[in-house]
Design an enzyme around this catalytic site. Structure first.
Site, PDB file in Angstrom:
ATOM      1  N   LYS A  63      68.256  73.556   6.273  1.00  0.00           N
ATOM      2  CA  LYS A  63      68.878  73.213   5.211  1.00  0.00           C
ATOM      3  C   LYS A  63      68.438  73.542   3.985  1.00  0.00           C
ATOM      4  O   LYS A  63      67.178  73.601   3.651  1.00  0.00           O
ATOM      5  CB  LYS A  63      69.493  71.642   5.486  1.00  0.00           C
ATOM      6  N   TYR A 112      81.604  72.022   9.137  1.00  0.00           N
ATOM      7  CA  TYR A 112      81.720  70.417   9.092  1.00  0.00           C
ATOM      8  C   TYR A 112      83.163  69.781   9.163  1.00  0.00           C
ATOM      9  O   TYR A 112      83.290  68.710   8.729  1.00  0.00           O
ATOM     10  CB  TYR A 112      80.936  70.022   7.868  1.00  0.00           C
ATOM     11  N   PHE A 125      80.888  60.416   3.094  1.00  0.00           N
ATOM     12  CA  PHE A 125      79.777  61.158   2.624  1.00  0.00           C
ATOM     13  C   PHE A 125      80.102  62.853   2.761  1.00  0.00           C
ATOM     14  O   PHE A 125      79.243  63.589   2.280  1.00  0.00           O
ATOM     15  CB  PHE A 125      78.561  60.969   3.747  1.00  0.00           C
ATOM     16  N   ARG A 132      67.963  69.918  20.064  1.00  0.00           N
ATOM     17  CA  ARG A 132      68.425  68.687  19.582  1.00  0.00           C
ATOM     18  C   ARG A 132      67.299  67.597  19.922  1.00  0.00           C
ATOM     19  O   ARG A 132      66.794  66.814  18.874  1.00  0.00           O
ATOM     20  CB  ARG A 132      69.499  68.166  20.186  1.00  0.00           C
ATOM     21  N   THR A 189      70.015  61.919  14.013  1.00  0.00           N
ATOM     22  CA  THR A 189      70.494  62.504  12.748  1.00  0.00           C
ATOM     23  C   THR A 189      70.191  61.931  11.572  1.00  0.00           C
ATOM     24  O   THR A 189      69.490  62.054  10.432  1.00  0.00           O
ATOM     25  CB  THR A 189      72.069  62.316  12.707  1.00  0.00           C
ATOM     26  N   ARG A 195      62.763  66.024  11.996  1.00  0.00           N
ATOM     27  CA  ARG A 195      63.260  65.076  11.142  1.00  0.00           C
ATOM     28  C   ARG A 195      62.325  63.879  10.847  1.00  0.00           C
ATOM     29  O   ARG A 195      62.083  63.330   9.697  1.00  0.00           O
ATOM     30  CB  ARG A 195      64.546  64.569  11.504  1.00  0.00           C
ATOM     31  N   ASN A 239      68.097  65.783   5.538  1.00  0.00           N
ATOM     32  CA  ASN A 239      67.695  65.888   6.813  1.00  0.00           C
ATOM     33  C   ASN A 239      67.005  67.101   7.350  1.00  0.00           C
ATOM     34  O   ASN A 239      66.926  67.314   8.815  1.00  0.00           O
ATOM     35  CB  ASN A 239      68.396  65.003   8.075  1.00  0.00           C
ATOM     36  N   HIS A 265      69.592  71.592  10.686  1.00  0.00           N
ATOM     37  CA  HIS A 265      70.966  71.581  11.537  1.00  0.00           C
ATOM     38  C   HIS A 265      70.559  72.142  13.057  1.00  0.00           C
ATOM     39  O   HIS A 265      70.038  73.139  12.800  1.00  0.00           O
ATOM     40  CB  HIS A 265      72.165  72.452  10.929  1.00  0.00           C
ATOM     41  N   GLU A 317      79.938  77.849  16.424  1.00  0.00           N
ATOM     42  CA  GLU A 317      78.973  77.753  15.186  1.00  0.00           C
ATOM     43  C   GLU A 317      78.289  79.292  15.037  1.00  0.00           C
ATOM     44  O   GLU A 317      78.284  79.656  13.933  1.00  0.00           O
ATOM     45  CB  GLU A 317      77.814  76.644  15.424  1.00  0.00           C
TER      46      GLU A 317
HETATM   47  P1  GDP Z   1      73.683  66.122  13.187  1.00  0.00           P
HETATM   48  O1  GDP Z   1      74.416  66.898  14.308  1.00  0.00           O
HETATM   49  O2  GDP Z   1      72.490  65.330  13.631  1.00  0.00           O
HETATM   50  O3  GDP Z   1      73.330  67.070  12.075  1.00  0.00           O
HETATM   51  O4  GDP Z   1      74.538  64.942  12.622  1.00  0.00           O
HETATM   52  P2  GDP Z   1      76.347  65.192  12.453  1.00  0.00           P
HETATM   53  O5  GDP Z   1      76.929  66.307  12.947  1.00  0.00           O
HETATM   54  O6  GDP Z   1      76.742  63.816  12.799  1.00  0.00           O
HETATM   55  O7  GDP Z   1      76.598  65.212  10.800  1.00  0.00           O
HETATM   56  C1  GDP Z   1      76.045  66.141  10.175  1.00  0.00           C
HETATM   57  C2  GDP Z   1      75.283  66.094   8.771  1.00  0.00           C
HETATM   58  O8  GDP Z   1      75.719  65.120   8.089  1.00  0.00           O
HETATM   59  C3  GDP Z   1      74.057  65.291   9.239  1.00  0.00           C
HETATM   60  O9  GDP Z   1      72.891  66.132   9.454  1.00  0.00           O
HETATM   61  C4  GDP Z   1      73.634  64.804   7.907  1.00  0.00           C
HETATM   62  O10 GDP Z   1      73.025  65.554   6.835  1.00  0.00           O
HETATM   63  C5  GDP Z   1      74.988  64.255   7.282  1.00  0.00           C
HETATM   64  N1  GDP Z   1      75.359  63.027   7.517  1.00  0.00           N
HETATM   65  C6  GDP Z   1      75.842  62.541   8.755  1.00  0.00           C
HETATM   66  N2  GDP Z   1      75.958  61.188   8.932  1.00  0.00           N
HETATM   67  C7  GDP Z   1      75.773  60.696   7.337  1.00  0.00           C
HETATM   68  C8  GDP Z   1      75.655  59.696   6.738  1.00  0.00           C
HETATM   69  O11 GDP Z   1      76.398  58.508   6.982  1.00  0.00           O
HETATM   70  N3  GDP Z   1      75.460  59.495   5.333  1.00  0.00           N
HETATM   71  C9  GDP Z   1      74.918  60.681   4.800  1.00  0.00           C
HETATM   72  N4  GDP Z   1      74.602  60.590   3.474  1.00  0.00           N
HETATM   73  N5  GDP Z   1      75.048  61.959   5.419  1.00  0.00           N
HETATM   74  C10 GDP Z   1      75.306  61.907   6.660  1.00  0.00           C
HETATM   75 MG    MG Z   2      76.256  67.709  14.445  1.00  0.00          MG
END
Ligand code: GDP
Ligand code: MG
Length: 157
Positions: free
Chosen positions: A20, A60, A68, A96, A102, A113, A123, A126, A137
């Protein structure tokens, strides 16, 4: 080819990994690539780009109602990212595990992370979360001519 041609290992899984914008700014691209290479995965596509709004909206889509979401899109648009496709046995699940939770605050030390980030709003990386999502994707971020099918003459499952 020996082991790698046995039926259980013939189907090669692929996943989308992206460093990212914060990871690019912090010069973490090399460290992240190194972990995937060391683990034994095969790089089959890679490019640096400023993510188009439409691609991020699609990527997304499931999070569009979250509070958020606008901040997430701003974050992911804040600079160039490095998108990659990695291939190998169980690459979706293993990557993963390599990436960690996350919420970086809960990510275990030793994960990407957990080693490079303290908060989920920055973080670093991805990784696709299932084989089905990975296929979607990969086709969202790459066209087929950008993926290189190369033979590894090195131990690989
Ligand atoms: P990932 O698959 O582990 O990347 O997580 P998700 O698919 O649930 O979310 C996508 C991305 O959104 C995450 O990697 C974070 O950058 C962001 N994100 C997810 N949950 C939160 C949250 O509660 N707060 C904030 N600020 N960002 C979030
Ligand atoms: Mg995800």
């Amino acid at each position: 080819r020996h082991f790698s041609s046995s039926a259980a290992f013939r189907i090669q899984e692929r996943t989308l990994i992206a460093v990212k914008p914060d990871g690019v700014q912090r010069r973490l691209v090399g460290d992240i690539i190194k972990r995937f290479e060391q683990r034994g995965f095969k790089l089959v596509g890679m490019k640096m780009l400023q993510a188009p709004e439409g691609v991020l909206a699609d990527h997304y889509h499931d999070l569009r109602q979250k509070s958020f979401y606008p901040a997430l899109i701003r974050y992911m648009s804040s600079g160039p990212l490095v998108a990659m496709v990695w291939e190998g046995y169980n690459v979706v699940g293993t990557s993963r595990a390599m990436v960690g939770e996350t919420n970086s605050a809960e990510a275990k030390p030793g994960t990407i992370r957990g080693d490079f980030s303290i908060h989920m709003s920055r973080n670093v990386i991805h990784a696709s979360d299932s084989v089905e999502v990975a296929q979607k994707e990969i086709s969202l971020w790459f066209c087929s001519s950008e993926l290189v099918d190369w033979d590894s003459n090195f131990y690989q499952v």
